[in-house]
Design an enzyme around this catalytic site. Sequence first.
Site, PDB file in Angstrom:
ATOM      1  N   ARG A 134      -1.352 -22.279  -0.499  1.00  0.00           N
ATOM      2  CA  ARG A 134      -0.089 -21.572  -0.217  1.00  0.00           C
ATOM      3  C   ARG A 134       1.019 -22.147  -1.096  1.00  0.00           C
ATOM      4  O   ARG A 134       1.879 -21.436  -1.592  1.00  0.00           O
ATOM      5  CB  ARG A 134       0.292 -21.682   1.271  1.00  0.00           C
ATOM      6  CG  ARG A 134       1.670 -21.103   1.518  1.00  0.00           C
ATOM      7  CD  ARG A 134       2.077 -20.857   2.966  1.00  0.00           C
ATOM      8  NE  ARG A 134       1.394 -21.619   3.966  1.00  0.00           N
ATOM      9  CZ  ARG A 134       1.629 -22.913   4.246  1.00  0.00           C
ATOM     10  NH1 ARG A 134       2.554 -23.585   3.566  1.00  0.00           N
ATOM     11  NH2 ARG A 134       0.949 -23.535   5.174  1.00  0.00           N
TER      12      ARG A 134
ATOM     13  N   TYR B 156      14.494   2.178  -4.273  1.00  0.00           N
ATOM     14  CA  TYR B 156      13.144   2.270  -3.702  1.00  0.00           C
ATOM     15  C   TYR B 156      13.239   2.245  -2.166  1.00  0.00           C
ATOM     16  O   TYR B 156      13.916   1.375  -1.595  1.00  0.00           O
ATOM     17  CB  TYR B 156      12.303   1.095  -4.204  1.00  0.00           C
ATOM     18  CG  TYR B 156      10.930   1.035  -3.590  1.00  0.00           C
ATOM     19  CD1 TYR B 156       9.986   2.022  -3.864  1.00  0.00           C
ATOM     20  CD2 TYR B 156      10.578   0.015  -2.717  1.00  0.00           C
ATOM     21  CE1 TYR B 156       8.737   1.975  -3.288  1.00  0.00           C
ATOM     22  CE2 TYR B 156       9.328  -0.043  -2.139  1.00  0.00           C
ATOM     23  CZ  TYR B 156       8.400   0.945  -2.433  1.00  0.00           C
ATOM     24  OH  TYR B 156       7.162   0.892  -1.862  1.00  0.00           O
TER      25      TYR B 156
ATOM     26  N   ASP C 268      15.958  -5.368 -10.020  1.00  0.00           N
ATOM     27  CA  ASP C 268      14.580  -4.951  -9.775  1.00  0.00           C
ATOM     28  C   ASP C 268      14.116  -4.258 -11.059  1.00  0.00           C
ATOM     29  O   ASP C 268      14.541  -3.156 -11.370  1.00  0.00           O
ATOM     30  CB  ASP C 268      14.544  -3.992  -8.568  1.00  0.00           C
ATOM     31  CG  ASP C 268      13.131  -3.492  -8.248  1.00  0.00           C
ATOM     32  OD1 ASP C 268      12.261  -3.523  -9.142  1.00  0.00           O
ATOM     33  OD2 ASP C 268      12.909  -3.051  -7.108  1.00  0.00           O
TER      34      ASP C 268
ATOM     35  N   LYS D  23       2.904  -2.458  -9.966  1.00  0.00           N
ATOM     36  CA  LYS D  23       3.083  -1.255 -10.774  1.00  0.00           C
ATOM     37  C   LYS D  23       2.690  -1.520 -12.229  1.00  0.00           C
ATOM     38  O   LYS D  23       1.541  -1.784 -12.505  1.00  0.00           O
ATOM     39  CB  LYS D  23       4.525  -0.766 -10.624  1.00  0.00           C
ATOM     40  CG  LYS D  23       5.052  -0.788  -9.182  1.00  0.00           C
ATOM     41  CD  LYS D  23       4.368   0.220  -8.266  1.00  0.00           C
ATOM     42  CE  LYS D  23       4.687   0.003  -6.796  1.00  0.00           C
ATOM     43  NZ  LYS D  23       6.084  -0.026  -6.435  1.00  0.00           N
TER      44      LYS D  23
HETATM   45  C1  LIG Z   1       6.849  -0.458  -5.292  1.00  0.00           C
HETATM   46  C2  LIG Z   1       8.220  -0.940  -5.491  1.00  0.00           C
HETATM   47  C3  LIG Z   1       8.723  -2.019  -4.735  1.00  0.00           C
HETATM   48  C4  LIG Z   1       7.931  -2.683  -3.641  1.00  0.00           C
HETATM   49  O1  LIG Z   1       6.850  -3.383  -4.146  1.00  0.00           O
HETATM   50  P1  LIG Z   1       5.432  -3.577  -3.368  1.00  0.00           P
HETATM   51  O2  LIG Z   1       4.621  -4.298  -4.352  1.00  0.00           O
HETATM   52  O3  LIG Z   1       4.944  -2.211  -3.014  1.00  0.00           O
HETATM   53  O4  LIG Z   1       5.757  -4.360  -2.139  1.00  0.00           O
HETATM   54  C5  LIG Z   1      10.014  -2.444  -5.016  1.00  0.00           C
HETATM   55  N1  LIG Z   1      10.775  -1.850  -5.972  1.00  0.00           N
HETATM   56  C6  LIG Z   1      10.313  -0.822  -6.706  1.00  0.00           C
HETATM   57  C7  LIG Z   1      11.194  -0.215  -7.748  1.00  0.00           C
HETATM   58  C8  LIG Z   1       9.045  -0.323  -6.495  1.00  0.00           C
HETATM   59  O5  LIG Z   1       8.600   0.710  -7.208  1.00  0.00           O
END
Ligand SMILES: *Cc1c(COP(=O)(O)O)cnc(C)c1O
Length: 383
Positions: free
Chosen positions: A50, A102, A174, A199
């Site tokens: 962890r 998001y 982000d 992603k």
């Molecule tokens: C998918 C996404 C998230 C969240 O991420 P997870 O890996 O699904 O928890 C946050 N911000 C954006 C822009 C996203 O596309």
Amino acid sequence: MKKKMKFNTRAIHGGQILDPAYGSVMTPIYQTSTYAQSSPGKHKGYEYSRTHNPTRTNFERAMASIENAEYGLAFSSGLAAIDAIIKTLSPGDEIISTNDLYGGSYRLFMQIFEKYQLKFHFVNMEDLTSVKEKINSNTKLIWVETPTNPMMNVVDIKTMSFLAKKNNILLCVDNTFATPYIQRPIDLGADIVMHSATKYIAGHSDVVIGAIVLNDENLHKKLSFIQNASGATPGPMDCFLALRGIKTLHLRMQRHSENAEKIAIFLRENKKIADVYWAGFKDHKNYDIAKKQMNGFGGMVSFIPVDNKFETSKKIAENLKLFTLAESLGGVESLCCHPASMTHASIPVEERKKSGLVESLLRLSVGIEDVEDLIDDLSNAIG
Ligand SMILES: *Cc1c(COP(=O)(O)O)cnc(C)c1O
């Protein structure tokens, strides 16, 4: 050495520690929870997975390298990464966020953290005065998502970083949609960059994982403490997959961008489609900023059918054969998403309307297939 390498080289070698055990060229998957100690407290830098894991270390270092930052931290999902960042704040603190955001980030802010007396303001960040209006002595964090999801507005990161610094506020970006191949927020003045590495970073729709990168040593210590203390860490296999994804990030992003451009132009010329949202159009309201802060425009395109009816969009989504109707984005394969019922369902209709997210909007994550086949598929589905 790290700072001298160019991006494509860093995607492959950046921050990597060659396996000290056998010289394995690719990072091994250290599938272990614990590590042998030769004497109490005497170990090789790893005690419990962890806290640290060698596969995770290489992923974290690779993330820092491609974002041109000092430190990287991995989390079990993008939302776990956001969760850790918000946990650095205290009750009474206020956060100003992009309004077109998001859905899961919105849900985490409003349904989890508002309970702990944090206050969130959602504003249109194309207009700097609307951000300035919300700043007060409690404001501790500005949360930027750019390009925005799913409306593809572009927020000027550099200008936002000036505003944040002037007011002693942290700026977090982000960077999931753009990836560091397209924009590097740290270079533009952001304090923290957050990723849903699920992603484009991992890029093959086979893992859920998150990351944070940053330069500040104290903030890194704080986040690293939260990472271990709250424990939302990814497993070694997930780190391995994301690390492997990074090695082709530049190639994939280049093709995603090329394909998305052709599809955006095709949709705009199609008489059955009304608005197409893609920051690469010269008449896009944020084109100048996009051109300046981005290297290409990424793989995401949204559009609305000319009759603006959900029924029409539903038919298009059902008729698509190559584009899979699914949540998520950023994989090698093309996906189509209906944000109002899928990724953004957790945002109230009134809030969605404010940012222009109508019920008929469809969002494409354009993959790296042959673009002619993708256009054929869209053309058939639109009819
Ligand atoms: C998918 C996404 C998230 C969240 O991420 P997870 O890996 O699904 O928890 C946050 N911000 C954006 C822009 C996203 O596309």
